[in-house]
Structure formats: structure tokens, C-alpha cells
Design a protein around this motif. Structure first.
Motif, PDB file in Angstrom:
ATOM      1  N   GLU A 111       6.307 -12.873  -5.524  1.00  0.00           N
ATOM      2  CA  GLU A 111       7.654 -12.563  -5.994  1.00  0.00           C
ATOM      3  C   GLU A 111       8.148 -13.675  -6.904  1.00  0.00           C
ATOM      4  OE1 GLU A 111       9.934 -12.130  -2.448  1.00  0.00           O
ATOM      5  OE2 GLU A 111       9.715 -14.218  -1.841  1.00  0.00           O
ATOM      6  N   ARG A 119       1.258 -12.708 -14.317  1.00  0.00           N
ATOM      7  CA  ARG A 119       1.250 -11.863 -15.518  1.00  0.00           C
ATOM      8  C   ARG A 119       0.692 -12.645 -16.711  1.00  0.00           C
ATOM      9  NH1 ARG A 119       6.553  -9.803 -13.512  1.00  0.00           N
ATOM     10  NH2 ARG A 119       6.286  -7.570 -13.076  1.00  0.00           N
ATOM     11  N   LYS A 246       0.331   3.080  -5.737  1.00  0.00           N
ATOM     12  CA  LYS A 246       1.784   2.998  -5.593  1.00  0.00           C
ATOM     13  C   LYS A 246       2.080   2.519  -4.168  1.00  0.00           C
ATOM     14  CE  LYS A 246       2.146   7.873  -4.240  1.00  0.00           C
ATOM     15  NZ  LYS A 246       2.763   9.188  -4.561  1.00  0.00           N
ATOM     16  N   PRO A 302       4.803  -3.473  -2.810  1.00  0.00           N
ATOM     17  CA  PRO A 302       5.222  -4.166  -4.030  1.00  0.00           C
ATOM     18  C   PRO A 302       4.972  -5.680  -3.923  1.00  0.00           C
ATOM     19  CG  PRO A 302       6.862  -2.548  -3.407  1.00  0.00           C
ATOM     20  CD  PRO A 302       5.875  -2.600  -2.275  1.00  0.00           C
ATOM     21  N   THR A 346       4.018  -2.240  -8.011  1.00  0.00           N
ATOM     22  CA  THR A 346       5.444  -2.304  -8.311  1.00  0.00           C
ATOM     23  C   THR A 346       6.213  -1.386  -7.361  1.00  0.00           C
ATOM     24  OG1 THR A 346       5.257  -0.525  -9.944  1.00  0.00           O
ATOM     25  CG2 THR A 346       4.916  -2.784 -10.735  1.00  0.00           C
ATOM     26  N   GLU A 347       7.502  -1.235  -7.575  1.00  0.00           N
ATOM     27  CA  GLU A 347       8.326  -0.415  -6.690  1.00  0.00           C
ATOM     28  C   GLU A 347       7.980   1.070  -6.767  1.00  0.00           C
ATOM     29  OE1 GLU A 347      10.381  -1.438  -4.426  1.00  0.00           O
ATOM     30  OE2 GLU A 347      10.237  -3.571  -4.937  1.00  0.00           O
ATOM     31  N   CYS A 350       2.191   0.920 -10.337  1.00  0.00           N
ATOM     32  CA  CYS A 350       1.504  -0.364 -10.499  1.00  0.00           C
ATOM     33  C   CYS A 350       1.516  -0.775 -11.963  1.00  0.00           C
ATOM     34  CB  CYS A 350       0.063  -0.300  -9.976  1.00  0.00           C
ATOM     35  SG  CYS A 350      -1.074   0.674 -10.995  1.00  0.00           S
ATOM     36  N   GLU A 351       1.295  -2.057 -12.181  1.00  0.00           N
ATOM     37  CA  GLU A 351       1.212  -2.648 -13.515  1.00  0.00           C
ATOM     38  C   GLU A 351      -0.203  -3.187 -13.692  1.00  0.00           C
ATOM     39  OE1 GLU A 351       3.187  -6.502 -15.829  1.00  0.00           O
ATOM     40  OE2 GLU A 351       4.236  -5.574 -14.141  1.00  0.00           O
TER      41      GLU A 351
END
Length: 368
Positions: A111, A119, A246, A302, A346-347, A350-351
Motif C-alpha cells: 500500500e 510500479r 480480481k 487488493p 486492484t479494487e 488487476c494492473e
């Protein structure tokens, strides 16, 4: 200070212990101790048969399953500039943080600023892979690709994560044709009709990135229907699995998706190796098997970061390891392909932290 000449050690040493033949020929090879010397002798002794400098196969009595052979000698371990931050395995070879985390079985959730860092590392990993992939061509050696990779890492102030990871001797893995994974870069020249997987991992800002792709070498590979079917099925299987990621997704579901698509396209799924969690640790929980009806533990939440990296084969999924204790080949010598992406949950999905760019080399080709 020198590096132990045993391929199973790789530690820095102040020892002056040499084998008798090296001593006689004044070769710059030293061993930590008698244990390292005895353990490496089966490979090391072949160096002395190559006084003319020709490349050679260090395992002449091994039952290779395909046409590929190792081409030694390996070049010396590449050096790292002093200003680059090192992971914990860089000097001693053992990833102590991973080993400790394995005992706890903890799945890390990132987080805040840690998300910004990972990233950034994922983006740099893609830059490095693309920079090396541009040099894939007929006639280049896998060791030359390793030299390019090493330079691209260090100029970005990154450490190449595989270097000395459990004593791995090179800065990344190059797996050609029937090699499933963990191929050691050497004097092997790529030829028309080959496929080669470039597996790039870097360490920067206290985090690792991990990604790979399989590339066609020359036009001959792109003209072979079976080779194209294998490579494109592997590529597409990753995309299908990513689309399902997800919050709340059981990790075991990824294998069900991949094997169903692989079976539809008449290829098999390797079971020995799997995807993994990645963050400040190179490999950690969760484990991500790529075959159906697996027993993977956990569900996606997440902030979790992990890889999906299926290895698919034209023939059997079963593997055999070369005597270097790293290179994994198919048992029938048929081609294997792999693709790997690094994902952040992610919420609402996904990324893809290792996503291809518009100018990334390689990419899909039409099936024949």
C-alpha cells in the motif's frame, strides 16, 4: 578477493586453493575449500581439455533430450557498480528474507508508497526486457544477450536479480527451444528456426520485478505451424488468466483457465514450476500453479503482487534438469514456450505492472 570457481558456489573468497592442473597452467581459478573443489570437479575438469580456446560441452556423457547443448566456457561473473543497492542474496547466494518468509507463509499486501515503487520497478523491468529483445537475431550468443542485459540494468541503477541467486552464474535466463526455463547464457548461437525465452528480473528501490517473453528467431520459426501454435497459445493463455484476476479470485482458478486453453490447442502445461508472489522478496507466497485441479492456497486481495508465467510444451509436460543444476529441458526434446507478467490486484481487477509498450519488440504473429 576472487569468486569461487565452483558453479555451485559463487561466493567471494580470499582462498588461493587451485586444482593441480590450473596451478600448472597458471589459470585464474580458485576454490573456497576442498568441498567446493570436489563438488565442482565433474564440470571443472573439462576446462583443461580446451587449451585451444574452443567452445565445448561440459557434460559429454549426459543424455540430452533434444538438439540443444551447452557451449562453455562461461564468461566470468559480471561485476556490479558499488553504488547499486544489493538484494540479500547478492554476496552469499542465499535469499535469507525469502527463506524466513517461507516458514511463515505470509502473503504480503502493499500500500501507499510501496505501490508507487513497485510500479516504477515493473516499468523499468519492461524497459530492460525490450532493450535486450531488440538484439535477438540469428548468430548472436546468449552470453552476448546477457552482457547487454547486465549493462541495461546497471545503467538504470538496477541489480539483475538472478545474479548469484542460489549461485546462479548469470544476470538473466535464456531458454532456447526445448529448454523450459532457467537456461544459463553461454556461447550458444541463436539460429534461424529457434525460439528463445528472455526472463528478466531486476531489483530497484528495495523491490523486484519479474517478466519474460518468448521470441521467434528468424523467419523459419514463424513459418512452422507447430512452433507458432505453441508460442501463441502460451501468449494467449496468460492474457486469458489475467482477465480473470480480481479480488476474491482463488489462486487455484488460474491453472484451470490456462490448462483448459492449452488442452484445446493440443499443448501441455508444465507442473514443476509456478508463478509466485513478488515484492521486496524475489519469490514468495502465493504460489500460482498453471495446471488444472491444483491445490493453490489463498484468494486475491487488493495490494497483492504476483506473477503468472505458464510454460507450455508441444509434447510432454515432464521435465529433466541438466547437470548444471539449473537448465530445465522437456523430457522428449520438443519445444517449450513461456510468457510472464507481473500483476497488482486492484479494487476491481488487476494492473499489469510489466505491460508491453506500443514499441515493444516481438508480439503476436498470425497462426498458420
Amino acid at each position: 578477493m576472487a569468486v569461487c570457481a565452483s558453479p555451485f558456489c559463487g561466493k567471494d573468497t580470499e582462498s588461493t586453493l587451485k586444482c593441480p592442473v590450473c596451478l600448472k597452467q597458471d589459470l585464474e581459478n580458485v576454490f573456497c575449500d576442498q568441498k567446493c573443489f570436489r563438488g565442482a570437479w565433474g564440470i571443472h575438469k573439462y576446462i583443461h581439455q580446451q587449451e585451444d580456446g574452443e567452445v565445448y560441452n561440459p557434460f559429454p556423457n549426459f543424455d540430452f533430450k533434444g538438439d540443444l547443448r551447452p557451449h562453455y566456457p562461461l564468461t566470468p561473473r559480471r561485476t556490479i557498480p558499488k553504488h547499486i543497492k544489493l538484494p540479500d542474496h547478492a554476496k552469499g547466494g542465499r535469499p535469507l528474507g525469502e527463506l524466513a518468509n517461507d516458514r511463515r507463509g505470509k502473503i504480503t499486501v502493499l500500500e501507499g508508497k510501496d505501490l508507487e515503487k513497485i510500479r516504477k520497478v515493473g516499468k523499468l523491468g519492461r524497459e530492460v526486457l525490450d532493450a535486450v529483445a531488440k538484439h535477438v537475431r540469428i548468430g548472436i550468443t546468449t552470453d552476448e544477450l546477457d552482457a547487454i542485459l547486465h549493462k541495461e540494468c546497471t545503467k538504470r541503477n538496477c541489480y539483475p536479480s538472478p545474479l548469484n541467486y542460489f549461485n546462479f552464474p548469470k544476470s538473466f535466463c535464456t531458454s532456447v527451444n526445448e529448454i523450459i526455463c532457467h537456461g544459463i547464457p553461454d556461447q550458444t548461437k541463436l539460429k534461424d528456426g529457434d525460439i528463445v525465452n528472455l526472463d528478466v528480473s531486476i531489483y530497484y528501490l528495495g523491490f523486484h520485478a519479474d517478466l519474460n517473453e518468448t521470441y521467434y528467431v528468424g523467419d523459419k520459426a514463424k513459418a512452422d505451424p507447430d512452433t507458432v501454435r505453441l508460442v501463441e497459445t502460451t501468449r494467449e493463455s496468460v492474457e486469458l488468466a489475467i482477465a480473470a484476476v480480481k479480488p476474491g479470485m482463488p489462486f487455484r482458478e488460474i491453472g484451470n483457465i490456462i490448462e483448459a486453453f492449452a488442452t484445446k490447442n493440443n499443448v501441455s502445461v508444465v507442473r514443476t514450476y509456478c508463478g509466485h508472489g513478488i515484492n521486496s522478496l524475489f519469490h514468495c507466497q502465493p504460489d500460482i500453479p498453471h495446471y488444472a485441479k491444483n491445490k493453490a492456497i489463498g484468494i486475491a486481495k487488493p495490494g497483492m503482487v504476483f506473477t503468472i508465467e505458464p510454460m507450455l510444451c508441444l509434447g510432454t509436460y515432464k521435465d529433466v534438469t541438466w547437470p548444471d543444476n539449473w537448465t530445465s529441458s522437456t523430457q522428449d526434446g520438443k519445444y517449450s514456450a513461456q510468457f510472464e507478467h507481473m500483476l497488482l490486484v486492484t479494487e476491481d481487477g488487476c494492473e499489469v505492472l510489466s505491460a508491453r509498450q506500443a514499441d515493444s519488440p516481438g508480439g503476436p504473429v498470425p497462426r498458420i
